[in-house]
Design a protein around this motif. Sequence first.
Motif, PDB file in Angstrom:
ATOM      1  N   PHE A  19       0.839  -1.203   0.000  1.00  0.00           N
ATOM      2  CA  PHE A  19       0.000   0.000   0.000  1.00  0.00           C
ATOM      3  C   PHE A  19       0.874   1.253   0.000  1.00  0.00           C
ATOM      4  O   PHE A  19       0.632   2.193  -0.776  1.00  0.00           O
ATOM      5  N   ALA A  22       2.410   1.662  -3.407  1.00  0.00           N
ATOM      6  CA  ALA A  22       1.411   2.117  -4.380  1.00  0.00           C
ATOM      7  C   ALA A  22       1.134   3.611  -4.213  1.00  0.00           C
ATOM      8  O   ALA A  22       0.977   4.339  -5.203  1.00  0.00           O
ATOM      9  N   MET A  23       1.067   4.068  -2.976  1.00  0.00           N
ATOM     10  CA  MET A  23       0.843   5.499  -2.744  1.00  0.00           C
ATOM     11  C   MET A  23       2.044   6.332  -3.194  1.00  0.00           C
ATOM     12  O   MET A  23       1.882   7.435  -3.718  1.00  0.00           O
ATOM     13  N   TYR A  26       1.743   6.579  -6.851  1.00  0.00           N
ATOM     14  CA  TYR A  26       0.696   7.542  -7.186  1.00  0.00           C
ATOM     15  C   TYR A  26       1.234   8.972  -7.133  1.00  0.00           C
ATOM     16  O   TYR A  26       1.023   9.767  -8.050  1.00  0.00           O
ATOM     17  N   ARG A  45      -0.079   2.633 -11.986  1.00  0.00           N
ATOM     18  CA  ARG A  45      -1.013   2.787 -10.869  1.00  0.00           C
ATOM     19  C   ARG A  45      -1.881   1.545 -10.713  1.00  0.00           C
ATOM     20  O   ARG A  45      -2.109   1.066  -9.611  1.00  0.00           O
ATOM     21  N   ARG A  46      -2.373   1.024 -11.836  1.00  0.00           N
ATOM     22  CA  ARG A  46      -3.251  -0.140 -11.798  1.00  0.00           C
ATOM     23  C   ARG A  46      -2.520  -1.355 -11.215  1.00  0.00           C
ATOM     24  O   ARG A  46      -3.027  -2.021 -10.328  1.00  0.00           O
ATOM     25  N   SER A  48       0.208  -1.496  -9.350  1.00  0.00           N
ATOM     26  CA  SER A  48       0.612  -1.319  -7.948  1.00  0.00           C
ATOM     27  C   SER A  48      -0.588  -1.462  -7.005  1.00  0.00           C
ATOM     28  O   SER A  48      -0.483  -2.060  -5.931  1.00  0.00           O
ATOM     29  N   ARG A  49      -1.733  -0.965  -7.415  1.00  0.00           N
ATOM     30  CA  ARG A  49      -2.941  -1.091  -6.593  1.00  0.00           C
ATOM     31  C   ARG A  49      -3.464  -2.520  -6.592  1.00  0.00           C
ATOM     32  O   ARG A  49      -4.030  -2.985  -5.598  1.00  0.00           O
ATOM     33  N   SER A  50      -3.265  -3.201  -7.706  1.00  0.00           N
ATOM     34  CA  SER A  50      -3.744  -4.574  -7.826  1.00  0.00           C
ATOM     35  C   SER A  50      -3.033  -5.513  -6.852  1.00  0.00           C
ATOM     36  O   SER A  50      -3.626  -6.489  -6.378  1.00  0.00           O
ATOM     37  N   CYS A  52      -2.277  -4.848  -3.829  1.00  0.00           N
ATOM     38  CA  CYS A  52      -3.032  -4.681  -2.583  1.00  0.00           C
ATOM     39  C   CYS A  52      -4.408  -5.342  -2.664  1.00  0.00           C
ATOM     40  O   CYS A  52      -4.818  -6.048  -1.734  1.00  0.00           O
ATOM     41  N   ALA A  53      -5.103  -5.113  -3.761  1.00  0.00           N
ATOM     42  CA  ALA A  53      -6.448  -5.681  -3.913  1.00  0.00           C
ATOM     43  C   ALA A  53      -6.401  -7.204  -3.910  1.00  0.00           C
ATOM     44  O   ALA A  53      -7.245  -7.858  -3.283  1.00  0.00           O
ATOM     45  N   THR A  82       4.700  -4.187 -11.910  1.00  0.00           N
ATOM     46  CA  THR A  82       4.967  -2.832 -11.422  1.00  0.00           C
ATOM     47  C   THR A  82       6.450  -2.507 -11.553  1.00  0.00           C
ATOM     48  O   THR A  82       6.817  -1.388 -11.936  1.00  0.00           O
TER      49      THR A  82
END
Length: 127
Positions: A19, A22-23, A26, A45-46, A48-50, A52-53, A82
């Motif tokens: 997280f 990813a931030m 961002y 962004r996608r 790096s966020r993925s 976490c998801a 990433t």
Amino acid sequence: MGRGNIKSHEDLEVLQLAFDAAMKIYEYSKRFPVEERYSLTDQIRRSSRSVCANLAEEWRKRRYQAAFIAKLNDSEAEAAETQIWVKFAVKCNYLDIQVGREIYANYNQILGGLVKMINNSSIWILK
């Protein structure tokens, strides 16, 4: 890396690292050129966020070892993706090389945590 006092996916150190990374991506990607908005910026962004998801999803799939490992593998793949986007951002001079190395190293640490969870998946499975 064991279960310890982990009660939710939010308690996972690897999720916290992902997280934060990813931030960081961002924030840095806000400075990427506008022509990269729908390509590099969106992709980095996608992915790096993925990471976490997928970690949140794998936490809820701990009843089934195969599903749990599959989601961890998804997180691992997104983390590696990433890293590739970070390399592109550095090569295109959108990210300072030192910043790129730092973010890349963050993802090496994340990948290490994911591999440990995969290799020790049985301790995470709900009985």
